[in-house]
Scaffold this active site. Structure first.
Site, PDB file in Angstrom:
ATOM      1  NE  ARG A   6       4.338  -8.661  11.209  1.00 31.28           N
ATOM      2  CZ  ARG A   6       3.851  -7.821  10.305  1.00 31.28           C
ATOM      3  NH1 ARG A   6       2.860  -8.164   9.515  1.00 31.28           N
ATOM      4  NH2 ARG A   6       4.346  -6.613  10.187  1.00 31.28           N
ATOM      5  CD  GLU A  11      -2.940   0.272   2.498  1.00 26.03           C
ATOM      6  OE1 GLU A  11      -3.588   1.231   2.886  1.00 26.03           O
ATOM      7  OE2 GLU A  11      -2.830  -0.783   3.151  1.00 26.03           O
ATOM      8  CE  LYS A  24       3.024   0.161   4.999  1.00 28.35           C
ATOM      9  NZ  LYS A  24       2.425   0.039   3.679  1.00 28.35           N
TER      10      LYS A  24
END
Ligand code: ATP
Ligand code: MG
Length: 599
Positions: free
Chosen positions: A301, A66, A311
């Site tokens: 992850r 994104e 982020k």
């Protein structure tokens, strides 16, 4: 959680640690799961691909960021996994900007992502085509897919309040309750959905939901929302739409339009997989998509100690001025790591070494630092630098060397194991800078460097014997004195006759250069700064940056931004890519020579 260690990220196949993703791909290739696929030359629906050529790509993966921030080390892992698998198996990896949220996309972030993927050594050009895509280009198809779900009785417009919808969804112990709008006819639903599209209803007044199973033990299958009303301008489509697809609907569709074979994501999405499969099967059944549909695979992850990989939280550090921007060398962003001196090779090695598995866990920060040391050791030019300078005077210099102003040429290999890199030259003279820590007036036991009466070698130069020191009014040592021991110059016959236990690095007052050296330490004092919802700002390390005025050997006059060196005895340093200039030397500590992080 380090995996068995391969010699290098780019090592031949046989040496790479196997992982379950490789096994999945290899068994798909062996079974010919994707052998008959066609590719329409661009993303598109089933008919578009069916009319295309046989797909030259054996598999297709994708990296779908994104564009709302700079990429961080967790993204590097995902990039290496997705682009790496495609490369290794004759496939193609797509770079897809997941821009279906009508939030303002910032060109700065788009450019940053493109740079980061290239910098890591990967590319989306393959078979003569660019595979860089924008998910917002698929809005028309998504709308069409939504209408198909409605007309085939698989979706309905729900006008419950958000609160009722939440209550009726149930929870882990309680099945959901059907919405009173669930039994509307397809015709009625289609009419309402078109009214949503035509801006006839306020934001939030109704949503489109898939009709799956309100009693499913998997809450993701309890009629997930797939479209919402949101009057917002989109950077790509402007004001064309006032309804936008939800991520859970958009993402599988994006994968399918791009003919992705292996859609690799992190474990949080495991419970979404049944929905992913349900949705794509419905669209394949309706003839909108080409079979076989993509399949989703999840791996753990990357979590790294002392590092934050959200982020939003990284943005907070920047916005609150806790660091000097996204590219601050303490940041785990790729621009930060790059400025810190990290190389693409070191990050690819980290990605390989941490493996892809289903088992979550934490990677120790020292694993990352080890990867950097390993990739720099074989190539980084060596140099001497004195980070905390103390003046040393060789009192018998003039008598032995032919005058106080005389200098003595010394040299050292640029790299001890790469003779082809040549030699570096510097001068020894009467006054040199040594590390303050290399002198002790009252040595502790086991200290072999300079103290009155002790002999040491000035590396690549002569042996000296310490004779004393001078202190200022506060008692601080401001100068050390020593006497040169004749006939001990490194590399001359008989120079080893005088044995010493200590070797010290130095630079001459006469030919050294001044440099600003930025000594970085971990950004947080806690290994898991944001665990359990903790306020990560509370554990910021107040000493994460120390700036010193250092003196360095003259060979560093030619250092260019991004050049990496090993400062002997200290560690690896990089010429800062922002502030370093020929008339202003600025070096960042990338990593010390030894592991100082181990638990
Ligand atoms: P954030 O929560 O920081 O915004 P994100 O996962 O939402 O991160 P995206 O831009 O959506 O950010 O991520 C792009 C891709 O990177 C996704 O496929 C995601 O799974 C992957 N990714 C992000 N963080 C990690 C991580 N720590 N380890 C492995 N993959 C990651
Ligand atoms: Mg995200």
């Amino acid at each position: 959680m380090s995996k068995p260690v391969p010699p290098h990220a780019d090592a031949p196949e046989a040496l790479k640690p196997s992982n379950f993703l490789r096994q999945v791909i290899e068994s798909d290739l062996a079974a010919g799961t994707y052998a008959g696929r066609r590719w329409g030359g661009s993303p598109g629906d089933g008919a578009h691909h069916a009319a295309g050529k046989p797909d030259l790509a054996t598999i297709r993966t994708r990296f779908p960021p994104e564009p709302n921030g700079y990429l961080h080390i967790g993204h590097a892992k995902s990039i290496c996994v997705n682009f790496g698998l495609a490369r290794d198996y004759g496939g193609v990896c797509h770079l897809r900007f997941d821009d279906t949220n009508p939030e303002k996309e910032e060109q700065e972030f788009v450019d940053g992502i493109i740079d980061a993927v290239h910098w890591l050594g990967f590319d989306w050009q393959a078979n003569g085509e660019s595979h860089l895509f924008h998910a917002s280009d698929y809005f028309d198809f998504m709308y069409r897919a939504a209408e198909y779900l409605i007309t085939s009785g698989r979706a309905y417009v729900d006008e419950q309040s958000a609160e009722d919808m939440r209550l009726n969804r149930g929870d882990f112990g309680r099945p959901g309750v059907d919405s009173p709008f669930r039994q509307r006819t397809p015709e009625h639903n289609l009419q309402r959905f078109r009214e949503m599209r035509d801006a006839m209803h306020p934001d939030g007044s109704m949503v489109l939901r898939a009709k799956v199973d309100m009693a499913s033990p998997n809450i993701n299958l309890r009629d997930p929302t797939i479209y919402r009303i949101r009057r917002a301008e989109h950077h790509n489509t402007g004001n064309k739409w006032c309804i936008y697809p939800m991520y859970a609907f958009a993402h599988p569709v994006e994968d399918a339009l791009e003919q992705i074979t292996h859609s690799i994501c992190t474990l949080e999405f495991e419970d979404q997989r049944p929905w992913y499969d349900w949705l794509l099967q419905a669209l394949v059944d309706g003839g909108l998509l080409h079979a076989p549909a993509p399949r989703q695979y999840e791996f753990a992850r990357l979590n790294m100690s002392y590092v934050i990989t959200s982020k939003r939280k990284l943005a907070a550090l920047v916005q609150e001025g806790r660091v000097d921007g996204w590219d601050d060398p303490r940041m785990p962003t790729l621009v930060g790591l790059r400025r810190r001196g990290y190389t693409p090779e070191s990050l690819r090695l980290m990605a390989e070494r941490t493996g892809t598995s289903k088992a979550g866990g934490w990677t120790d920060y020292s694993t990352l630092e080890g990867c950097l040391r390993e990739t720099l050791d074989g190539s980084a030019p060596r140099a001497m630098a004195v980070l905390d300078p103390l003046r040393l005077v060789i009192t018998n210099w003039g008598a032995l060397m032919g005058g106080d102003a005389a200098t003595d040429d010394c040299s050292a290999p640029v790299h001890p194991h790469v003779p082809a890199l040549g030699r570096r030259h510097f001068k020894l003279a009467r006054e040199v800078w040594i590390e303050r820590g290399d002198f002790e007036e009252m040595p502790v036991k086991g200290f072999f460097r300079l103290f009155p009466g002790n002999r040491v070698r000035l590396k690549y130069g002569h042996v000296i014997e310490c004779t004393g020191c001078t202190k200022d009014a506060t008692g601080a040592v401001v100068q050390v004195q020593a006497a040169l021991v004749a006939d001990t110059k490194s590399g001359t016959p008989g120079s080893d006759a005088v044995k010493v236990k200590g070797v010290v690095t130095w630079v001459s007052v006469a030919d050294s250069l001044e440099a600003e050296v930025r000594l970085y330490d971990r950004l947080f004092t806690e290994p898991q700064p944001d665990a359990g919802g903790r306020d990560f700002l509370a554990s910021l390390n107040p000493d994460s940056l120390k700036v010193v005025r250092a003196v360095v050997e003259p060979s560093l006059a030619n250092a260019r931004a991004d050049d990496k060196f090993q400062f002997e005895r200290h560690g690896y340093f990089v010429a800062d890519r922002v502030d370093h200039a020929p008339n202003r030397l600025v070096f960042n500590l990338s990593v010390s020579l030894k592991d100082s992080w181990a638990k």
